[in-house]
Design a protein around this motif. Sequence first.
Motif, mmCIF file in Angstrom:
data_model
loop_
_atom_site.group_PDB
_atom_site.id
_atom_site.type_symbol
_atom_site.label_atom_id
_atom_site.label_comp_id
_atom_site.label_asym_id
_atom_site.label_seq_id
_atom_site.Cartn_x
_atom_site.Cartn_y
_atom_site.Cartn_z
ATOM 1 N N ARG A 242 -5.962 4.967 6.269
ATOM 2 C CA ARG A 242 -6.952 3.965 5.880
ATOM 3 C C ARG A 242 -6.375 3.138 4.730
ATOM 4 O O ARG A 242 -5.931 3.681 3.720
ATOM 5 C CB ARG A 242 -8.249 4.649 5.447
ATOM 6 C CG ARG A 242 -9.378 3.682 5.108
ATOM 7 C CD ARG A 242 -10.726 4.442 5.062
ATOM 8 N NE ARG A 242 -10.623 5.607 4.187
ATOM 9 C CZ ARG A 242 -10.893 5.589 2.880
ATOM 10 N NH1 ARG A 242 -11.257 4.460 2.307
ATOM 11 N NH2 ARG A 242 -10.798 6.695 2.168
ATOM 12 N N ILE A 243 -6.386 1.780 4.947
ATOM 13 C CA ILE A 243 -5.805 0.876 3.933
ATOM 14 C C ILE A 243 -6.941 0.069 3.313
ATOM 15 O O ILE A 243 -7.666 -0.642 4.019
ATOM 16 C CB ILE A 243 -4.751 -0.060 4.560
ATOM 17 C CG1 ILE A 243 -3.667 0.769 5.261
ATOM 18 C CG2 ILE A 243 -4.150 -0.975 3.501
ATOM 19 C CD1 ILE A 243 -2.689 -0.059 6.068
ATOM 20 N N THR A 244 -7.109 0.192 1.970
ATOM 21 C CA THR A 244 -8.180 -0.520 1.257
ATOM 22 C C THR A 244 -7.578 -1.466 0.224
ATOM 23 O O THR A 244 -6.419 -1.318 -0.184
ATOM 24 C CB THR A 244 -9.121 0.462 0.547
ATOM 25 O OG1 THR A 244 -8.366 1.195 -0.425
ATOM 26 C CG2 THR A 244 -9.750 1.431 1.540
ATOM 27 N N THR A 245 -8.374 -2.438 -0.210
ATOM 28 C CA THR A 245 -7.893 -3.384 -1.228
ATOM 29 C C THR A 245 -8.998 -3.658 -2.241
ATOM 30 O O THR A 245 -10.190 -3.601 -1.902
ATOM 31 C CB THR A 245 -7.426 -4.693 -0.585
ATOM 32 O OG1 THR A 245 -6.920 -5.570 -1.595
ATOM 33 C CG2 THR A 245 -8.575 -5.402 0.139
ATOM 34 N N TYR B 81 -4.806 -7.403 -11.022
ATOM 35 C CA TYR B 81 -3.877 -6.945 -9.979
ATOM 36 C C TYR B 81 -4.632 -6.722 -8.666
ATOM 37 O O TYR B 81 -5.786 -6.282 -8.662
ATOM 38 C CB TYR B 81 -3.208 -5.633 -10.406
ATOM 39 C CG TYR B 81 -2.285 -5.775 -11.593
ATOM 40 C CD1 TYR B 81 -0.915 -5.950 -11.427
ATOM 41 C CD2 TYR B 81 -2.780 -5.739 -12.892
ATOM 42 C CE1 TYR B 81 -0.068 -6.087 -12.510
ATOM 43 C CE2 TYR B 81 -1.952 -5.877 -13.985
ATOM 44 C CZ TYR B 81 -0.591 -6.054 -13.785
ATOM 45 O OH TYR B 81 0.248 -6.183 -14.866
ATOM 46 N N HIS B 82 -3.934 -7.029 -7.540
ATOM 47 C CA HIS B 82 -4.400 -6.617 -6.219
ATOM 48 C C HIS B 82 -3.959 -5.168 -6.012
ATOM 49 O O HIS B 82 -2.755 -4.883 -5.968
ATOM 50 C CB HIS B 82 -3.792 -7.496 -5.118
ATOM 51 C CG HIS B 82 -4.312 -8.904 -5.116
ATOM 52 N ND1 HIS B 82 -5.577 -9.235 -4.711
ATOM 53 C CD2 HIS B 82 -3.714 -10.073 -5.478
ATOM 54 C CE1 HIS B 82 -5.752 -10.538 -4.815
ATOM 55 N NE2 HIS B 82 -4.636 -11.075 -5.286
ATOM 56 N N ALA B 83 -4.932 -4.249 -5.908
ATOM 57 C CA ALA B 83 -4.619 -2.836 -5.675
ATOM 58 C C ALA B 83 -4.816 -2.534 -4.190
ATOM 59 O O ALA B 83 -5.936 -2.604 -3.673
ATOM 60 C CB ALA B 83 -5.508 -1.946 -6.530
ATOM 61 N N ILE C 251 3.716 1.079 -8.378
ATOM 62 C CA ILE C 251 3.252 1.963 -7.317
ATOM 63 C C ILE C 251 2.838 3.275 -7.945
ATOM 64 O O ILE C 251 3.463 3.761 -8.895
ATOM 65 C CB ILE C 251 4.343 2.182 -6.234
ATOM 66 C CG1 ILE C 251 3.768 3.025 -5.082
ATOM 67 C CG2 ILE C 251 5.599 2.802 -6.822
ATOM 68 C CD1 ILE C 251 4.660 3.071 -3.857
ATOM 69 N N ASP C 252 1.756 3.834 -7.432
ATOM 70 C CA ASP C 252 1.191 5.048 -8.006
ATOM 71 C C ASP C 252 0.775 5.961 -6.861
ATOM 72 O O ASP C 252 0.428 5.484 -5.765
ATOM 73 C CB ASP C 252 -0.027 4.674 -8.871
ATOM 74 C CG ASP C 252 -0.750 5.892 -9.402
ATOM 75 O OD1 ASP C 252 -0.157 6.615 -10.214
ATOM 76 O OD2 ASP C 252 -1.911 6.117 -8.984
ATOM 77 N N SER D 148 -3.017 12.279 0.730
ATOM 78 C CA SER D 148 -2.491 11.544 -0.418
ATOM 79 C C SER D 148 -2.999 10.111 -0.395
ATOM 80 O O SER D 148 -3.444 9.605 0.644
ATOM 81 C CB SER D 148 -0.961 11.540 -0.408
ATOM 82 O OG SER D 148 -0.445 12.850 -0.345
ATOM 83 N N VAL D 149 -2.915 9.478 -1.584
ATOM 84 C CA VAL D 149 -3.226 8.055 -1.711
ATOM 85 C C VAL D 149 -2.073 7.396 -2.461
ATOM 86 O O VAL D 149 -1.782 7.752 -3.603
ATOM 87 C CB VAL D 149 -4.541 7.811 -2.472
ATOM 88 C CG1 VAL D 149 -4.813 6.301 -2.572
ATOM 89 C CG2 VAL D 149 -5.700 8.510 -1.801
ATOM 90 N N PHE D 150 -1.396 6.444 -1.793
ATOM 91 C CA PHE D 150 -0.347 5.661 -2.425
ATOM 92 C C PHE D 150 -0.906 4.263 -2.661
ATOM 93 O O PHE D 150 -1.309 3.581 -1.714
ATOM 94 C CB PHE D 150 0.899 5.597 -1.537
ATOM 95 C CG PHE D 150 1.662 6.885 -1.491
ATOM 96 C CD1 PHE D 150 2.750 7.090 -2.325
ATOM 97 C CD2 PHE D 150 1.286 7.902 -0.620
ATOM 98 C CE1 PHE D 150 3.454 8.279 -2.287
ATOM 99 C CE2 PHE D 150 1.979 9.096 -0.589
ATOM 100 C CZ PHE D 150 3.073 9.295 -1.429
ATOM 101 N N THR D 151 -0.939 3.848 -3.956
ATOM 102 C CA THR D 151 -1.528 2.556 -4.317
ATOM 103 C C THR D 151 -0.446 1.651 -4.887
ATOM 104 O O THR D 151 0.311 2.049 -5.771
ATOM 105 C CB THR D 151 -2.648 2.728 -5.363
ATOM 106 O OG1 THR D 151 -3.589 3.694 -4.879
ATOM 107 C CG2 THR D 151 -3.371 1.410 -5.607
ATOM 108 N N ILE D 152 -0.394 0.434 -4.334
ATOM 109 C CA ILE D 152 0.554 -0.562 -4.852
ATOM 110 C C ILE D 152 -0.237 -1.664 -5.552
ATOM 111 O O ILE D 152 -1.322 -2.051 -5.101
ATOM 112 C CB ILE D 152 1.431 -1.136 -3.723
ATOM 113 C CG1 ILE D 152 0.570 -1.642 -2.565
ATOM 114 C CG2 ILE D 152 2.433 -0.108 -3.240
ATOM 115 C CD1 ILE D 152 1.361 -2.244 -1.417
ATOM 116 N N TYR D 153 0.308 -2.137 -6.708
ATOM 117 C CA TYR D 153 -0.389 -3.118 -7.541
ATOM 118 C C TYR D 153 0.448 -4.389 -7.624
ATOM 119 O O TYR D 153 1.547 -4.398 -8.197
ATOM 120 C CB TYR D 153 -0.612 -2.564 -8.950
ATOM 121 C CG TYR D 153 -1.498 -1.330 -8.993
ATOM 122 C CD1 TYR D 153 -2.876 -1.442 -9.167
ATOM 123 C CD2 TYR D 153 -0.954 -0.053 -8.861
ATOM 124 C CE1 TYR D 153 -3.683 -0.315 -9.213
ATOM 125 C CE2 TYR D 153 -1.755 1.073 -8.901
ATOM 126 C CZ TYR D 153 -3.120 0.942 -9.078
ATOM 127 O OH TYR D 153 -3.919 2.061 -9.120
#
Length: 762
Positions: A667-670, A689-691, A743-744, A753-758
């Motif tokens: 699942r990809i969220t913004t 930032y766009h997360a 990236i976090d 897991s959740v990989f978040t890019i900013y």
Amino acid sequence: MNIKDIVNRDIVNLTNCESEPIHIPGSIQPHGFLLGIKKGDFRIEFCSANTADFIGAGPEKLLGKYIAKVFPEEQASLFASYANEEVIDPAKPFVFILHGTSFNTTVHQSGDNVIMELEPFPDGTLQLPNLYTQTRNFVSIMEKSTGLLDLCQEVADETRSITGYDRVMIYRFDEQYNGEVIAESRREDLVSFANQKYPHTDIPVQARELYIRNPLRVIADINYQPVPLLTIDDSSAKGNHSLDLSLSILRSVSPIHIEYLKNMGVGATLTISLLQNQKLWGLITCHHYAPKILPHYTRLSALLQGHFLTSQISVREVAEEYKIGEEVDKALVESLTILHQTENFMEACYESASLLKLANATGAAIYYDGKLYTNGLVPPDADLLALFSFLSNAYPNQSVETDNLIDIYPAARDISKYAAGVVFHSMISGGNDGILWLRQEKVETIKWAGNPDKAVLKNEDGNRLSPRKSFELWAEIVKDKSMPWRKSEINAASSFSYALQKHINYRVIRAQEDQNRALNEELKLANKELSNLNWISTHDLKEPLRKIQIFASKVLDREDPDLSMQVKDSVERMRFAAEKMQVLIEDILTYSKAGNMEKVFVRTDLNEVLTHVLSELEENIEEKGASVQADNLPAIEIIPFQVHQLFINLVSNAIKFVKIDRKPEIRITTSIVAGENVPDGKGTRGQQYHAIAFHDNGIGFEKEYEHRIFDIFQRLHPAHKYPGTGIGLAICKKIMENHRGFIDATSVFGEGSVFTIYFPAK
């Protein structure tokens, strides 16, 4: 009519000089009389008890009366006009004539009252001074005197000639208001008081304030009996309890001061204030050894001498300071020239005489980078280093100057012959670094006029203060002090210290630049070698690997019966290792490109990027039965091929790292996130930032690996279960750095897991 006096009897029981109310004694000296009239209606509210001695009418006939009833009506009318002037010129006193006697009348305002002080002319005549002659004499004195002390001596001589007093002295006060006799004119038979010092207690604070307000004070006869001031005893009246005589000429003076003068053997005095910037700089003090009444205009002539001298004090002091300043500036220029022309000024300072001259110091020292550089007379190195350590710690990034080092540094007693006074400037380079100018101890014998510690004592009954009785010379030896530092010397030291700091900073920067230049050359060479290594890795190694794979496949395809199963297994392992090595080379090449490729940003719709990625991974998605759901993603400025690689890696990992019996769910969220809310404080405050978060239901990882998983070659799982090189997430991190983003990762082990890019919003 009840009459009362307003004598301040509290003075008699004084136990503190500085609390003595000398401005409201309630009495006057007897060589004149005083009338206090109500402002506006000229009704007499106060009068001195001695009026009958001068005009034949006692207080009972004057109090409550209008002055027109006391003096001739014509004179009273003229005086009313005179007293109503906004500014009354004391140089033009009013003259009353009564019963054939002329009275010099000085006038000033005190609260709601106008004070009239009437004195008969001592010789019965009005003698005006010859101001032209007096001014011409002063101009002549001014031209021939070379310095301030010479001028003071000439003024003392001229004042004595004008007034006829037995002794005329000029005092100068120090910062504590101790007075020193810097000029004296006297009868030849009198003992000289020149250069003697008088403690500040001789003139307490409130007396100094009066000297500022009223520049002239006369005591005609120290044996006078004070004349009380009287007023009508009216219990309903207000404000009749005291009369401020601060500006009065006839004001009765402190009993303590009278006793002081008697102990000196003085009979009469005249004192003139010398002011500078509304502060008491000094006094012209005239002593006579018998009673002496000085005519009004002669007093004004003496006061004019004070004004003459006052006008020159600042000029002469500035001139003397300027002369010293010229020499100091010349030495400063020489030192700065040496500083800028010498590669290593620290070494040159050993021989630089100008370094000492710019502050008129006897020694100088610089402590920098663990080394001590000295010039002139300085203490031993160990003592000097201890002094630097103390000053640097006590005054970090500051400056300090003192002519009494022992006051702030008790250990200075042992080095006072080298450093009784110092000027210190710390350096911002840290540690104990600084520059120091030193002055030797100047042992001085101060000649006090009597013991200053016993200037004022309680009398025998202990109820009242009494001044010292002895004025015999009392010598005090002052040690551990240097000559005071002048302002020009302090400024020159400050200017040089600033220039030295800039010079040091410049040298440090230049050395750093040279070092950086050398490092840059080394980095260029290393980068060139790395480029060659990348070329070898991506090109020269590919061909041997391809051949290994081809020959291994041929061997296995032939199924030669002569080959044992053991040989076939070894060949299969060799082929598998070659394939693994090829994948590793491709990943290294991708990582290298992420940092070295040209960064061309293009505004791109991330939905399109995701569509291409899912199309490319379609087979893997179908094989694993994965589902991918995504929010509507933003359009932002990106490097398209790098973000494509970023999405490939994140989606591929979400598909790959999942339990065997579980279908991948991605699942990809913004969202928009403020910079201060980016984890680990990576974001910029004020920046949005766009997360974009990639959620999966994979195997996850433990919290201790949240940051380590982005390190190159970092693997958390065995290669036979989850194949890979450990470079994929390092590539993701490098791509986000190229986009000035972050990236976090967060995870719950075994759940996902959740990989978040900013990405920066702007």
